[in-house]
Design an enzyme around this catalytic site. Structure first.
Site, PDB file in Angstrom:
ATOM      1  N   GLU A 111      66.882  25.345  68.769  1.00 51.52           N
ATOM      2  CA  GLU A 111      67.769  26.355  69.476  1.00 51.52           C
ATOM      3  C   GLU A 111      67.251  26.977  70.866  1.00 51.52           C
ATOM      4  OE1 GLU A 111      70.388  30.428  68.862  1.00 51.52           O
ATOM      5  OE2 GLU A 111      69.383  29.563  67.267  1.00 51.52           O
ATOM      6  N   LYS A 113      66.893  31.365  46.276  1.00 51.06           N
ATOM      7  CA  LYS A 113      67.974  30.361  47.173  1.00 51.06           C
ATOM      8  C   LYS A 113      69.248  31.089  47.278  1.00 51.06           C
ATOM      9  CE  LYS A 113      64.615  26.704  47.190  1.00 51.06           C
ATOM     10  NZ  LYS A 113      63.538  26.991  46.308  1.00 51.06           N
ATOM     11  N   ASP A 136      59.191  27.300  52.393  1.00 51.65           N
ATOM     12  CA  ASP A 136      60.449  26.569  51.971  1.00 51.65           C
ATOM     13  C   ASP A 136      61.734  27.138  52.699  1.00 51.65           C
ATOM     14  OD1 ASP A 136      62.650  25.551  50.496  1.00 51.65           O
ATOM     15  OD2 ASP A 136      61.910  26.042  48.445  1.00 51.65           O
ATOM     16  N   HIS A 153      72.296  31.918  77.259  1.00 55.44           N
ATOM     17  CA  HIS A 153      72.463  30.837  76.558  1.00 55.44           C
ATOM     18  C   HIS A 153      72.926  29.705  77.526  1.00 55.44           C
ATOM     19  CE1 HIS A 153      71.481  31.285  72.354  1.00 55.44           C
ATOM     20  NE2 HIS A 153      71.880  32.489  72.605  1.00 55.44           N
TER      21      HIS A 153
END
Length: 595
Positions: A273, A405, A481, A579
């Site tokens: 990004e 998660k 992770d 951006h």
């Protein structure tokens, strides 16, 4: 034992032929080996019975005799002829039983002999050298003994001995394209499973290459652009990724230095990004110019929550009361802790749902993230509880009360992994000069966006601008992770005007940062380098757990910098502009497409 060996003539003839094959004559161990018991005059079972009877008889006689001496106050060292004979018989029977059963048992444990016994020590050294593997014997590797060069006859000339090592190079020649082509066709046809290539070939890089080509033929799609070369596939075997066909490249940028708790950190961020690293870097600059940030570790404990079932809710409640009884905690903790040097039980919290019981174990895990560690401890406790609660049915080692998660209120409230709060005071002139906004605008935006807006949306732990962005980037760079970004990004950002409205107090509170510096992807070369950059690579020997806690603080500090910069960009109306500048390519898309 006899072992058939090549004669000198056969050895020389074999040397000239390709490929090299070993001719070793194997003999039937059970048939040809002469045992000591074969020389006994009686059948083996009668001899054993005789010595067993003799052994226990003399033991009984001696114990009875010594008991009588103790009763009559007779010194034990005064013995008669019958006791001398009994002692000799005891020693003889003991030696027999030890020689017959004990030595063979010890040899089977230590030496583990197979049917092919090598009697020559010189040849044994050659075999051991020839059997040295270049590939780690991991979870999926075939650990059988590879084919070896012929063993020189002891009758051969002395100068012939080193030739074994010279011929070994012939075995290590790389496989030909024809051999790989045959394997690829077998994988495409399904006669060789793709997942077994590492086992069959013993070469992880070659297995990945063959699997990749077979995949392209089966799917008819090209994998051009997905790198294959330049990666250590052995390092992921059995621990990180199965059936690899290549690897992806994610650029790593550096934000900082970040001044945190009096130390400077250059924060690695792996992301695709645009503007993310630049924005975080700007936040780090504002923090540094204002004197740095500080962090506090509130809690450190990984959780695992199994679910068990009983025939009635009453029995489930009985186990709940048992687990939460302080008198039982020491026993449960001792059973749990025996699974690891670093795993130490901290608490157990139970919840009943009908006749089902959920037990949320929380424990410290040193420098590891600790999921496997806490799971082993939980399994020990479940096995222990089965004795007192035989009607307990273990449904699953994880019942989602952990919760891993997944966004969950229990993690937001109770915490999971490392719970960290990080704060900084940004001076008013820094807010205006570096962040291009003002304190009042930031405070108002934070209240209406991060607090009120998130509440209207019904957010769970999402009272922030983009904590997930920074957490994901740091996790990918340091081998964490990435799926645990879900709960690790739980964050509430607070902003308040202080010093009569001149300065800004900003803080992030993150209750579930799940990180480790050992295990998993942290030991891969790229991720290990990023951990080394932060000074938290591997385990801390002096104070276990220090490295993982430091990494959690760096994550929180980086989130603080990212929140500060993005909120400033929104308040100043710079978000879209930045951006469009950093997250858009200036290339002519039509030209690129036509090319």
């Amino acid at each position: 034992m006899e072992v058939g060996r090549l004669s000198a003539t056969e050895h020389n003839n074999t040397k000239a032929s390709k490929p090299l094959k070993m001719k070793v004559k194997f003999v039937d161990y059970e048939k040809d080996v002469v045992k000591a018991s074969d020389a006994l005059p009686l059948p083996l079972y009668l001899t054993n019975a005789l010595f067993f009877t003799l052994f226990f008889s003399v033991v009984y006689f001696l114990l009875t005799s010594w008991r009588e001496k103790i009763r009559t106050n007779t010194p034990l060292h005064i013995i008669n002829l019958s006791e001398i004979v009994a002692i000799l018989a005891f020693v003889a029977s003991f030696i027999y039983l030890l020689g017959f059963f004990g030595i063979d048992f010890v040899q089977s444990l230590i030496l583990q002999p197979s049917n092919d016994i090598w009697a020559d020590h010189d040849d044994e050294e050659i075999i051991l050298k020839d059997d040295a593997r270049k590939v780690p014997c991991g979870q999926a590797l075939n650990c059988s003994i590879p084919k070896m060069a012929p063993i020189a006859s002891p009758k051969a000339a002395p100068e012939a001995a080193p030739k074994v090592f010279e011929e070994k190079a012939m075995i290590e020649t790389p496989p030909t394209a024809e051999e790989d082509e045959e394997i690829i066709k077998a994988v495409v046809a399904g006669t060789i499973p793709s997942y077994s290539l590492e086992t069959k070939l013993g070469d992880c890089k070659r297995a990945a290459s063959i699997r990749r080509e077979a995949l392209q033929r089966v799917t008819g799609k090209s994998l051009e652009g997905l790198p294959l070369e330049g990666f250590d596939y052995e390092s992921i075997l059995g621990q990180c990724c199965e059936m690899p066909v290549g690897y992806i490249t994610i650029p790593v940028g550096i934000a900082g230095p970040l001044m945190l708790d009096g130390k400077e950190f250059s924060v690695p961020m792996a992301t695709t990004e645009g503007c993310l690293v630049a924005s975080t870097n700007r936040g780090c600059k504002a923090i540094n110019l204002s004197g740095g940030a500080s962090s506090v570790l509130l809690k450190d404990g990984m959780t695992r929550a199994p679910v068990v079932r009983f025939n009635s809710a009453k029995r489930a409640a009985e186990l709940k009361f048992f687990m939460e009884d302080p008198d039982n905690y020491e026993t449960i903790s001792m059973v749990f802790n025996k699974s690891s040097r670093f795993g130490r039980l901290q608490s157990v919290k139970c919840a009943v749902a009908g006749k089902n019981l959920y037990m949320r174990f929380c424990c410290s895990t040193g420098d590891a993230m600790g999921m496997n560690m806490v799971s082993k401890g939980v399994q020990n406790v479940l096995d222990f509880l089965q004795n007192d609660f035989p009607d307990m049915d273990v449904i699953g080692i994880s019942g989602n009360y952990c919760s891993d998660k997944k966004p969950a209120a229990v993690n937001w409230i109770e915490g999971r992994g490392k719970s960290v709060v990080c704060e900084a005071v940004i001076k008013g002139d820094i807010v205006s000069k570096v962040l291009k906004t003002n304190v009042a605008a930031l405070v108002e935006l934070n209240m209406l966006k991060n607090l009120t807006g998130s509440a209207i949306a019904g957010a769970l732990g999402g009272f922030n601008a983009h904590a997930s962005n920074i957490v994901s980037a740091v996790y990918l760079a340091t081998g964490q992770d990435p799926a645990q970004n879900i709960e690790s990004s739980h964050c509430i950002t607070m902003m308040e005007a202080i010093n009569d409205g001149k300065d800004l107090h900003v803080s992030v509170t993150m209750p579930s940062i799940e990180v480790g510096t050992v295990g998993g992807g942290t030991q891969l070369a790229s991720q290990s380098a990023c951990l080394n950059l932060l000074g938290v690579k591997g385990a801390n020997r002096e104070a276990p757990g220090t490295n993982a806690r430091q990494l959690a603080s760096v994550v929180a500090g980086s989130v603080l910098a990212g929140e500060l910069s993005l909120m400033s960009a929104i308040a100043a109306g710079q978000l879209v502009k930045s951006h469009m500048k950093y997250n858009r390519s200036n290339k002519d898309v039509t030209t690129v497409a036509s090319a």
